[in-house]
Design an enzyme around this catalytic site. Structure first.
Site, PDB file in Angstrom:
ATOM      1  N   GLY A   1       0.872  -1.198   0.038  1.00 51.99           N
ATOM      2  CA  GLY A   1      -0.067   0.013   0.014  1.00 51.99           C
ATOM      3  C   GLY A   1       1.083   1.195   0.033  1.00 51.99           C
ATOM      4  O   GLY A   1       2.154   1.340   0.296  1.00 51.99           O
TER       5      GLY A   1
ATOM      6  N   GLY B   1      -0.150  -5.107   0.727  1.00 47.84           N
ATOM      7  CA  GLY B   1      -1.447  -4.903  -0.139  1.00 47.84           C
ATOM      8  C   GLY B   1      -1.591  -5.699  -1.166  1.00 47.84           C
ATOM      9  O   GLY B   1      -2.611  -6.110  -1.617  1.00 47.84           O
TER      10      GLY B   1
ATOM     11  N   GLU C   1       5.822  -6.264   7.694  1.00 44.65           N
ATOM     12  CA  GLU C   1       5.473  -5.124   8.132  1.00 44.65           C
ATOM     13  C   GLU C   1       6.057  -4.977   9.320  1.00 44.65           C
ATOM     14  O   GLU C   1       6.349  -3.871   9.962  1.00 44.65           O
ATOM     15  CB  GLU C   1       4.041  -5.081   8.423  1.00 44.65           C
ATOM     16  CG  GLU C   1       3.131  -4.913   7.309  1.00 44.65           C
ATOM     17  CD  GLU C   1       2.881  -6.231   6.191  1.00 44.65           C
ATOM     18  OE1 GLU C   1       2.304  -6.100   5.042  1.00 44.65           O
ATOM     19  OE2 GLU C   1       3.256  -7.245   6.761  1.00 44.65           O
TER      20      GLU C   1
ATOM     21  N   ASP D   1      -1.630  -6.822   8.071  1.00 45.36           N
ATOM     22  CA  ASP D   1      -2.738  -6.536   7.915  1.00 45.36           C
ATOM     23  C   ASP D   1      -3.446  -7.191   6.549  1.00 45.36           C
ATOM     24  O   ASP D   1      -3.131  -8.253   6.392  1.00 45.36           O
ATOM     25  CB  ASP D   1      -3.020  -5.006   7.800  1.00 45.36           C
ATOM     26  CG  ASP D   1      -2.404  -4.308   6.563  1.00 45.36           C
ATOM     27  OD1 ASP D   1      -1.504  -4.978   6.080  1.00 45.36           O
ATOM     28  OD2 ASP D   1      -2.392  -2.968   6.506  1.00 45.36           O
TER      29      ASP D   1
END
Length: 356
Positions: free
Chosen positions: A70, A118, A141, A149
């Site tokens: 992302g 993402g 991450e 996530d």
């Protein structure tokens, strides 16, 4: 080929019986921004309603990968002064992840090259996930002061043994065989046959179902190359079974192998907040009944991230200054339950508030 619509950063088109989503930011490794998320959401709605479309296919433009994650640079730049922008990006992204998982038509993702963060969200929730010899998959991450996530806290706990825990905490990148082993991908197709696969899918009738898509993929599939990482599954299962990061580190130290030492050294470079939060979310995800339950929990954690100094420091070191030398704010002993609690409360609206 009939062009349906063109967005600057996502090409949306019909090709025979498939609706194509071509992520089109190759210079940024197709990293997702809010414009792209909205384009994907609109296209999913249109393709789902179109009886001439049998399946959706997502690919990445350029030679380097499907999607590297992302737009964390945007969140870094806006997060402290305009936190609502980061919160809205995550909200829309997570809702798209949920839609992909529940999509009524076959959703095919070609996970060629880099697939991270993402990029995992727009691929591994699909019904047909294809990897190649060039696939480099990761949820990295914890190395940027963030956490796993895009629904990874639902996906990773469903990998065999503690393999998902290992991937989530270390952020290690893996290849095709390990992706399939972790149940994050389904089929191996050599990259040289991707164009052939696209043509086969496009030639399917509009009435084609999931099994028809599976048969088409099998016609170009090959045996998955071996992965030496999978030889370490017993060690991973032993060392990552604990519910505390400290015990995991102790188990790796006691194991005394080259692999365990390398893994221990890697974990010591990660944010302590990220490690403890990720482990807590993975364990909660293991006990969850649905992806949406995990996404709600992840969304609450993202709101806490907007005031987490480790997130800004991690992005600075990885993306802004690129010195690869983050200075984390606290050590493991300082990450108390009270510290973690602020990432586990959503004081705003629920993620799916107002969703049909």
């Amino acid at each position: 080929m009939e062009m349906q619509a063109t967005f600057p950063e996502v090409i949306v088109e019909r090709q025979g019986a498939i609706g194509r989503l071509r992520l089109n930011r190759p210079r940024a490794l197709n990293s997702l921004n809010r414009t792209m998320i909205r384009a994907i959401a609109a296209a999913l709605t249109e393709f789902e309603r179109d009886p001439a479309i049998a399946a959706v296919l997502v690919t990445g433009e350029g030679e380097r990968g499907l999607c590297a994650g992302g737009d964390i640079r945007m969140i870094y730049e806006s997060g402290r002064e305009r936190p609502e922008e980061g919160a809205q990006f995550w909200r829309e992204e997570f809702i798209v992840n949920s839609r992909i998982s529940a999509y009524s038509k076959p959703y095919v993702a070609i996970m060629d090259g880099i697939v991270m963060g993402g990029g995992v969200g727009v691929s591994s929730h699909g019904s047909h996930r294809i990897v190649t010899e060039r696939t480099r998959f990761a949820m990295p991450e914890t190395g940027i002061g963030y956490f796993t996530d895009v629904g990874a806290t639902w996906l990773l706990p469903r990998a065999p043994g503690e393999f998902g825990t290992y991937l989530g905490l270390t952020g290690r990148d893996i290849g095709a065989a390990a992706v399939i082993h972790a149940r994050l991908g389904d089929s191996f197709v050599p990259s040289e046959r991707i164009d052939e696969l696209v043509a086969i899918l496009a030639s399917l009738p509009a009435s084609a179902k999931a099994e028809d898509v599976s048969v088409a993929i099998r016609t170009v599939s090959a045996q998955t190359p071996a992965s030496a990482l999978l030889d370490h599954q017993p060690v991973i299962d032993r060392c990552f079974a604990s519910d505390t990061v400290e015990e995991i580190l102790g188990a790796l130290e006691n194991e005394g192998t080259d692999f365990s030492r390398e893994t221990l050294d890697l974990l010591k470079t990660r944010s302590a907040i990220s490690l403890k939060l990720t482990l807590a979310l993975l364990r909660a995800g293991r006990a969850s009944a649905s992806l949406d339950e995990c996404l709600e929990r992840e969304y609450a954690a993202t709101l806490g991230m907007l005031s987490n100094p480790d997130f800004y420091e991690g992005v600075r070191a990885a993306v802004i200054d690129k010195d690869r030398n983050p200075k984390w704010s606290v050590g493991l002993s300082q990450v108390t339950p009270a510290v973690l609690d602020r990432f586990q409360r959503n004081e705003g609206a629920p993620l799916f508030a107002g969703q049909a």
